[in-house]
Design an enzyme around this catalytic site. Structure first.
Site, short mmCIF file in Angstrom:
data_model
loop_
_atom_site.label_atom_id
_atom_site.label_comp_id
_atom_site.label_asym_id
_atom_site.label_seq_id
_atom_site.Cartn_x
_atom_site.Cartn_y
_atom_site.Cartn_z
N ASN A 147 40.42 -29.66 -15.55
CA ASN A 147 40.83 -28.47 -14.80
C ASN A 147 42.29 -28.51 -14.37
OD1 ASN A 147 40.93 -30.27 -12.66
ND2 ASN A 147 39.27 -29.33 -11.48
N ASP A 148 43.09 -29.38 -15.00
CA ASP A 148 44.51 -29.45 -14.63
C ASP A 148 45.21 -28.13 -14.85
OD1 ASP A 148 43.90 -32.03 -14.08
OD2 ASP A 148 45.22 -32.93 -15.58
N GLU B 56 48.83 -24.96 14.56
CA GLU B 56 50.19 -25.42 14.29
C GLU B 56 51.18 -24.50 15.00
OE1 GLU B 56 53.25 -26.14 10.54
OE2 GLU B 56 51.96 -24.37 10.63
N ASP C 187 47.21 -22.76 10.17
CA ASP C 187 48.62 -22.76 9.76
C ASP C 187 49.40 -21.71 10.54
OD1 ASP C 187 50.72 -23.57 7.79
OD2 ASP C 187 50.56 -21.46 7.22
N ASP D 151 42.72 -33.09 -7.43
CA ASP D 151 41.64 -32.13 -7.21
C ASP D 151 40.57 -32.68 -6.27
OD1 ASP D 151 40.29 -33.99 -8.88
OD2 ASP D 151 40.76 -32.82 -10.67
#
Length: 612
Positions: A138-139, A354, A325, A160
């Site tokens: 799955n790269d 954050e 985030d 992954d």
């Protein structure tokens, strides 16, 4: 990318046919604290339809359209409903009706009372694309422009979820008890998609990382290793490749009319008693970059979508926490509602926001229980302690004087009274958005040791960035692609393997062992690190603090930072209130000895002592 009423992954798991109509959330659960769920239905012309739910105990409370003809927001009341399949029939005036089978699942036992991460934990922060490649197939994935290229510092390298599963033994053996991964949701972007902060599908794991099922399996296997999973959630913005940019549900879905206007980054505007409204808007509504459109959480349907999405992932994946985030960039009122709703559903969950400021007054503003300058209500349990991180590095690098050095570290901790709960802050030496601590400290092993010893023994919940334990560095550059370099040993052809120790330098092995020994100490004395911090004003380049419980006779941990270039005798009489009644002391990694009148401190050292 389209998802269906049951996502492909869920449908496969349940052996159900995939629906043609998109529905978010893709399923829900019976027995939630709030019995209502608002479904976003996406289908050409769906806004023209009326809807009916033919299922015992389920009521359609409302059916609302926005500006786009392709979305319908349907609110269901499931309070009296049992788990099962709810047929939702959409009737049109000019075409055949459409039926969507919506699943109401059974919750896992005890789900609402799940325990979040706390002071006894240590968080391991991982950049998934750069940690370990467990599935070479799955790269690169068809249909996604950004392909794997390990030679490109800003490209995808192939790490992954399977790679993280394969390395859970390492993570738990080191002593980490929580894993926070940078975002794993789909980022269908042309470039720089590896970091995960440009979401294009809130309900789909990016296939280059794995699948929804594999993420859930990661969480389950992590739990078997004694490790919890913390999800990185982005409420403020999406990726420009999201379908909302071509077909937004409402005209006000994206801030600034869907056009790029940069944020001012002036978070002070939210608190400035002399400020103007336009400065607040410039901060909140501006975009980070043109490829990260800024969401308008003032739209109630978008707000509900984001609230339900977070709940869905907690429930589906069995999460122990959430990291949010760019927390303060989202709408303030929305953040109040979002945190309150999550904590209503999961009272013991932990969520850390954050807020990147070195001003503790601004950091504290967002934490639940803090005293504020206004009547704002927040249910956010934790905040990232950026003020401590910045002060720690400066305290170690600057010379000792009346106003610099270790004194500033003492002073920032003496300001903890501004926080609702300073013991629930997340403390760290570095993270994925800044230079590695080894580089910040000019690759000085002694200063690195002082920094990491402080973080791992300080009040709060420690977080360690992957690779910090082997002195990973970014000399001469601030490029995030270099800061987030590949962890050695995560790829089949790596000649150095930090997971096994093969090829590491003696100094890297020392650093890895040092981190491991301190994490084991925390596991040996969890009550101590869930307890109190008592510190003494620095004196002559030496700073001393204790971690302890409130019960007499319990073991204590004494931490001593000696910034002097020579060894030093530390008389213990000054600390008698902490030492009276104790007979023995031992330095971490050494044998126990009788408690004497003084200790000998090595030059430029961080020493940890166990007092019993």
């Amino acid at each position: 990318m389209r998802y269906c009423a049951l996502s492909t992954t869920l449908a496969a798991a349940l052996a159900w046919p995939v629906q043609a109509v998109e529905v978010a959330p893709p399923n829900w659960w019976a027995g939630m604290v709030s019995p209502t769920v608002e479904l976003m239905i996406h289908e050409p012309g769906i806004a023209e339809a009326s809807v009916k739910a033919d299922y015992p105990g389920v009521k359609v409370l409302s059916s609302v359209r926005q500006d786009s003809n392709n979305y319908l927001f349907v609110t269901l009341d499931t309070e009296q409903a049992k788990p099962g399949v709810i047929p939702l029939t959409f009737t049109f005036s000019d075409r055949d009706p459409v039926t969507v089978n919506y699943q109401l699942q059974t919750r896992e036992e005890g789900s609402s009372q799940r325990e979040g991460f706390n002071q006894t934990d240590v968080i391991y922060l991982i950049t998934p694309d750069r940690f370990a490649n467990g599935d070479l197939s799955n790269d690169s994935v068809a249909g996604y422009v950004d392909k794997a290229d390990r030679d490109d510092k800003g490209g995808r390298h192939g790490g992954d979820i399977q790679g993280m599963i394969d390395r859970l033994d390492y993570i738990s053996d080191m002593g980490f008890t929580q894993v926070w991964t940078m975002p794993l949701l789909e980022n269908a972007m042309d470039a720089y998609s590896y970091h995960g902060y440009s979401t294009t599908d809130y309900y789909r794991i990016d296939p280059r990382f794995g699948s929804n099922e594999l993420y859930r399996e990661f969480s389950q296997q992590a739990e078997q290793h004694g490790v919890g999973v913390i999800m990185d959630v982005i409420l403020n913005h999406i990726g420009s490749g999201h379908q909302w940019m071509q077909d937004p549900p409402a005209e006000d879905w994206i801030n600034n009319d869907g056009k790029f206007v940069p944020t001012s980054h002036r978070r002070e505007a939210l608190h400035d008693p002399h400020g103007v409204e336009s400065d607040k808007v410039a901060f909140n509504d501006g975009w980070f970059v043109p490829t990260m459109p800024d969401l308008n959480q003032r739209n109630p349907h978008l707000a509900q979508y984001l609230i339900q999405n977070a709940i869905w992932w907690v429930e589906y994946a069995g999460l122990s926490g959430i990291r949010v985030d760019t927390y303060s960039y989202s709408d303030k009122a929305f953040l109040s509602d979002w945190t309150a709703r999550l904590m209503q559903e999961y009272p013991n969950l932990n969520i850390v926001g954050e807020e990147w400021t070195v001003n503790p007054l601004i950091t504290a503003y967002w934490q639940a229980g803090s005293q504020r300058h206004d009547d704002y209500e927040s249910a956010l349990p934790s905040v990232m302690d950026f003020p401590l991180q910045a002060t720690l590095t400066e305290a170690l690098k600057n010379s000792e004087s009346w106003s610099s050095g270790l004194r500033t570290l003492y002073e920032i901790l003496a300001s903890d009274f501004v926080y609702g709960d300073p013991y629930n802050l997340v403390v760290f030496a570095d993270n994925h958005d800044m230079s590695r601590i080894y580089s910040q400290l000019d690759e000085d092993p002694a200063l690195w040791d002082m920094a990491m010893t402080t973080v791992l023994t300080m009040r709060g919940i420690p977080q360690v960035f992957y690779g910090t334990e082997i002195l990973m560095a970014n000399p001469g550059t601030e490029d995030h692609g270099i800061i987030r370099s590949d962890f050695p040993g995560g790829w089949p052809d790596d000649k150095i393997n930090a997971f096994t120790g093969e090829g590491l330098t003696d100094q890297q092995v020392w650093a890895q062992d040092r981190i491991k020994s301190m994490l084991k100490l925390r596991q040996q004395y969890p009550q101590v690190f869930a307890g109190k911090l008592t510190h003494y004003t620095p004196d002559d380049g030496v700073y001393v603090y204790f971690r302890h419980t409130e019960h007499a006779g319990d073991a204590k941990v004494m931490v001593v930072l000696n910034k002097n270039a020579e060894s030093k005798a530390l008389p213990l009489a000054r600390f008698s209130s902490m030492l009276t009644g104790y007979d023995n002391i031992r330095r971490l990694g050494e044998s126990q000895q009788p408690l004497a009148q003084s200790l000998t401190l090595p030059a430029s050292s961080a020493t940890v002592w166990i007092i019993e």
